[in-house]
Design an enzyme around this catalytic site. Structure first.
Site, PDB file in Angstrom:
ATOM      1  N   ASP A 135       4.509  -6.046  15.535  1.00  0.00           N
ATOM      2  CA  ASP A 135       4.981  -5.436  14.033  1.00  0.00           C
ATOM      3  C   ASP A 135       3.851  -4.204  14.055  1.00  0.00           C
ATOM      4  OD1 ASP A 135       5.709  -5.425  11.731  1.00  0.00           O
ATOM      5  OD2 ASP A 135       4.448  -7.070  10.676  1.00  0.00           O
TER       6      ASP A 135
ATOM      7  N   GLU B 121       9.691 -15.072   7.504  1.00  0.00           N
ATOM      8  CA  GLU B 121       8.921 -14.782   6.457  1.00  0.00           C
ATOM      9  C   GLU B 121       9.349 -15.899   5.600  1.00  0.00           C
ATOM     10  OE1 GLU B 121       8.020 -10.578   7.178  1.00  0.00           O
ATOM     11  OE2 GLU B 121       6.618 -11.056   8.520  1.00  0.00           O
TER      12      GLU B 121
ATOM     13  N   GLU C 198       2.487   1.962   7.022  1.00  0.00           N
ATOM     14  CA  GLU C 198       1.825  -0.174   6.718  1.00  0.00           C
ATOM     15  C   GLU C 198       0.291   0.065   7.686  1.00  0.00           C
ATOM     16  OE1 GLU C 198       4.315  -3.055   7.362  1.00  0.00           O
ATOM     17  OE2 GLU C 198       2.401  -4.757   6.953  1.00  0.00           O
TER      18      GLU C 198
HETATM   19  C1  BDP Z   1       6.062  -6.282   8.198  1.00  0.00           C
HETATM   20  C2  BDP Z   1       5.284  -6.191   6.269  1.00  0.00           C
HETATM   21  C3  BDP Z   1       6.413  -6.852   5.655  1.00  0.00           C
HETATM   22  C4  BDP Z   1       7.765  -6.969   6.144  1.00  0.00           C
HETATM   23  C5  BDP Z   1       7.872  -7.362   7.817  1.00  0.00           C
HETATM   24  C6  BDP Z   1       9.276  -6.751   7.838  1.00  0.00           C
HETATM   25  O1  BDP Z   1       4.284  -6.636   6.766  1.00  0.00           O
HETATM   26  O2  BDP Z   1       6.292  -6.648   4.511  1.00  0.00           O
HETATM   27  O3  BDP Z   1       8.491  -7.769   5.076  1.00  0.00           O
HETATM   28  O4  BDP Z   1       7.205  -6.798   8.245  1.00  0.00           O
HETATM   29  O5  BDP Z   1       9.642  -6.422   8.558  1.00  0.00           O
HETATM   30  O6  BDP Z   1       5.354  -5.290   8.325  1.00  0.00           O
HETATM   31  O7  BDP Z   1      10.814  -7.727   7.653  1.00  0.00           O
END
Ligand code: BDP
Length: 719
Positions: A381, A307, A409
């Protein structure tokens, strides 16, 4: 006189208001009602003897002074002079042996550094109720357990009781930014007040440490995995040191997230290549500086090449090369690298589900001993429900740790009551069939079936500055359940719900089993109204609040269409051999059964299969009908939670009753919103009517699509 009356009234109001706003968490001690327990406790706490002196014993004393006056109406009394004038003994095995020459018939030795034993010890004709550990921290854990047993009014002081943690590192991961916003945080701002540290010590830091220690959490990573390199500057380390000093007596070690590009950002280097000697020297120097301030610093948590975060791939290096370079810097101090397996890229033309395994399986055996790979419970996720991550069981010589998400979340954020213990239990009990045919995820992460010594369970924190810490009162139960499962991943979620609800509302509350009932059913209900039958990743874009099955455009793997693949031919992601073949990453025993849409547990059906709308399920219903029934059932369950809660109106204190009551009403609205939006949207593909047995979804799809939430909490605003 009149003034006195008002003063009293004021005091009384403050007391009753403050007492029940949720701040005290499960440490909300209350007066003991069972006469036998009360009088025995009174006797033991009137002669407490510590077999030594250290900061952890001071923390024990502090806790007793908080708890005992409330529980029995009298302050604890310490027997400071002679041990035989005492009634309760507290100390380590060695301290006890030195002072009274006690032979260690008790099998405390096997309980490790953090275990405890409690029970009566006979000595020279007298009985002493004792709590013994191998180290002071074990004694602290034992005292918390004792206070909890008393608070739940179920203690038998004549019985022996011992316990020790099954997982070595039991850690909270805060996703807290240095500006105090919290990524995916729904309970206010970060409790770390970087601006006022190191000068100002918020008393909350101590209450935070108490709460964690009371459930055995022994590690915290303070900062967001999307890291800011500034946390590694000397002025910030001075601030971190203050927190580490507060947490130390509570057995809690501090970790920080390390931004892989810090050598460039802080060190002025042109590269962060892990094989570059200047880069390695930069990290060695940083680590040395940190350990000078914090001699028991835990180590680094790293998110790399995921990401948009920097990582070793930029330099043509792999994750092992990146992690090992940091591991070398930390090794002289016994520090650890916790390297996250949450790695995927939209530039790779491969099902996101498969990417972490593709990346990490070939590196098995290549990581240094002080590296742990932290794996999310599922391969996508933290979805409302996910099958376990195929990495569990897929590697032989790599330390694997579990990462759960406590902050909700994808599970209703802070407006919904969703108890996660049941979900985590489901994951931990999943059979991976590797390395043994009976290997569950729990047996992998606690090392039972892998022999792994360095074990870890991490939970992404749901804590913030809200008065009740977690936004929703029941968010506390998830913090609690996480700690308990990290201590013992074999505990039942029902038992944990029982413990938490009794500690929070009082064991004698009439109807407490109704609260437990809501908790136990709440996760399934949320899955039903959000993502039943294996659907996943169909939430609102970016803030992830509410439904968004129509989300498309931009990065494909951040859209909903990528995951549900609905069309006139059916719905679901084919991950069998005719599709992405992600199933092949599981043990053959699983791949074989789950490849068959008639045999796979239906809760995972659309996760692995793309099926026609008329596909027949075990119930005899068509897939379309079954989807609609699940969504509808979810709404009905959420309504039943409110009804049940309202039946407790007269037994729960007004403030907490009202708080949950209001939120449950929001939850129903949100459940209806999920059901209506998803069913109206999927109907455009299914092209079938809603079955008559369900409440007909209301509203207009275009309206649901038009809703926008630019101020939804938990993400950094980008205006
Ligand atoms: C996702 C989230 C994001 C996190 C990412 C992570 O949306 O904000 O940075 O995981 O775990 O679920 O790095």
């Amino acid at each position: 006189m009149k003034n006195l009356f008002y003063a009293f009234l004021f005091f009384f109001c403050i007391q009753s208001v403050q007492a029940k706003d949720g701040y005290d968490l499960w440490l909300d001690y209350s007066s003991i009602k069972t006469p036998a327990i009360r009088s025995e406790a009174e006797s033991f706490f009137s002669g407490i003897y510590f077999f030594g002196k250290n900061p952890t014993y001071n923390a024990i004393q502090f806790e007793m002074e908080k708890a005992i006056p409330i529980m029995i109406g009298k302050s604890p009394i310490y027997a400071t002079d002679r041990i035989n004038s005492a009634k309760m003994w507290l100390g380590t095995r060695e301290e006890l042996a030195q002072v009274i020459g006690l032979d260690q018939q008790m099998e405390i030795k096997n309980l490790g550094d953090e275990g405890y034993w409690m029970g009566p010890i006979e000595f020279q004709g007298k009985t002493y109720f004792s709590i013994i550990g191998n180290k002071p921290i074990g004694v602290l854990y034992g005292v918390f357990r004792l206070l909890q047993e008393i608070q739940r009014e179920q203690i038998d002081f004549k019985e022996e009781l011992s316990d020790s943690p099954k997982v070595k590192i039991r850690m909270l991961n805060h996703w807290d930014n240095l500006d105090r916003t919290v990524e995916r945080g729904y309970a206010g701002f970060s409790i770390w007040d970087w601006h006022k540290l190191p000068g100002y010590v918020d008393p909350r830091y101590i209450d935070y440490a108490r709460a964690n220690a009371s459930i055995g959490i022994n590690a915290v990573s303070l900062t967001n995995v999307n890291a800011n390199a500034w946390i590694l500057r000397p002025d910030f380390i001075e601030k971190v040191k203050v927190l580490a000093d507060i947490f130390r007596p509570y057995g809690i070690k501090v970790y920080l997230t390390a931004r892989f590009s810090a050598p460039i950002e802080l060190g002025g280097l042109e590269t962060a290549d892990p094989l570059n000697s200047e880069v390695a020297a930069f990290w060695k120097e940083k680590v040395g500086m940190i350990y000078k301030a914090i001699p028991d610093f835990g180590g680094f948590v790293v998110k790399a090449n995921s990401e948009g975060q920097p990582g070793p791939h930029e330099y043509g290096r792999n994750h092992a090369e990146g992690a090992n370079m940091l591991a070398d810097a930390l090794a002289p101090y016994k520090g650890l690298v916790i390297w996250r397996a949450f790695v995927y890229s939209h530039e790779i033309d491969e099902d996101r589900h498969k990417q972490a395994n593709l990346e990490f399986e070939p590196l098995d055996g290549k990581f240094k001993e002080n590296v742990i790979i932290q794996v999310k419970n599922g391969a996508i996720d933290f979805q409302p429900r996910e099958p376990f991550h195929p990495l569990f069981g897929a590697v032989k010589s790599t330390n694997l740790g579990m990462e759960f998400q406590i902050t909700q979340e994808y599970l209703g954020q802070a407006t919904q009551l969703v108890y996660l213990g049941t979900f985590w239990e489901e994951v931990l009990k999943s059979n991976t069939y590797r390395p043994k045919s009976s290997s569950t995820v729990a047996k992998i992460i606690d090392g039972t079936d892998t022999g792994q010594k360095l074990t870890l369970m991490a939970g992404v924190s749901n804590i913030g500055t809200d008065r009740n810490w977690t936004g929703h009162l029941f968010g506390q139960s998830n913090w609690y359940a996480f700690g308990r499962l990290a201590w013992d991943p074999y505990l039942s979620s029902e038992k944990i719900a029982e413990e938490w609800s009794e500690l929070t509302f009082g064991p004698k509350l009439s109807g407490i089993e109704k609260i437990q009932g809501i908790m136990i059913n709440s996760h399934e209900a949320a899955v039903n109204y959000m993502t039943p039958l294996g659907l996943h990743h169909i939430m609102g874009r970016s803030h992830h609040y509410g439904p968004g099955p129509w989300v498309e455009g931009g990065r494909a793997d951040w859209t909903s269409l990528y995951y549900h693949r609905a069309g006139s031919d059916g719905i679901g992601f084919d991950r069998t051999s005719s599709g992405s073949n992600a199933l092949n990453q599981y043990a053959p025993e699983i791949a074989e059964v789950w490849s068959d849409p008639k045999k796979i547990p239906e809760k995972y059906l659309l996760w692995f299969h793309h099926l026609p709308w008329d596909f027949e399920l075990k119930s005899g219903n068509s897939l379309w009908k079954e989807i609609t029934l699940h969504y509808d059932q979810g709404v009905k369950s959420s309504r039943s939670f409110l009804q049940t809660w309202q039946s407790l109106e007269n037994v729960i204190d007004e403030e907490r009753f009202d708080h949950v009551n209001q939120l449950l009403k929001i939850q129903i609205k949100e459940a209806e919103w999920w059901r209506n939006a998803c069913l109206l949207y999927f109907q455009t593909f299914a092209d079938r009517p809603f079955p008559s047995e369900i409440e007909q979804p209301e509203g207009d799809l275009e309206y649901y699509k038009s809703l926008s939430f630019p101020f939804a909490p938990g993400i950094k605003p980008n205006w």
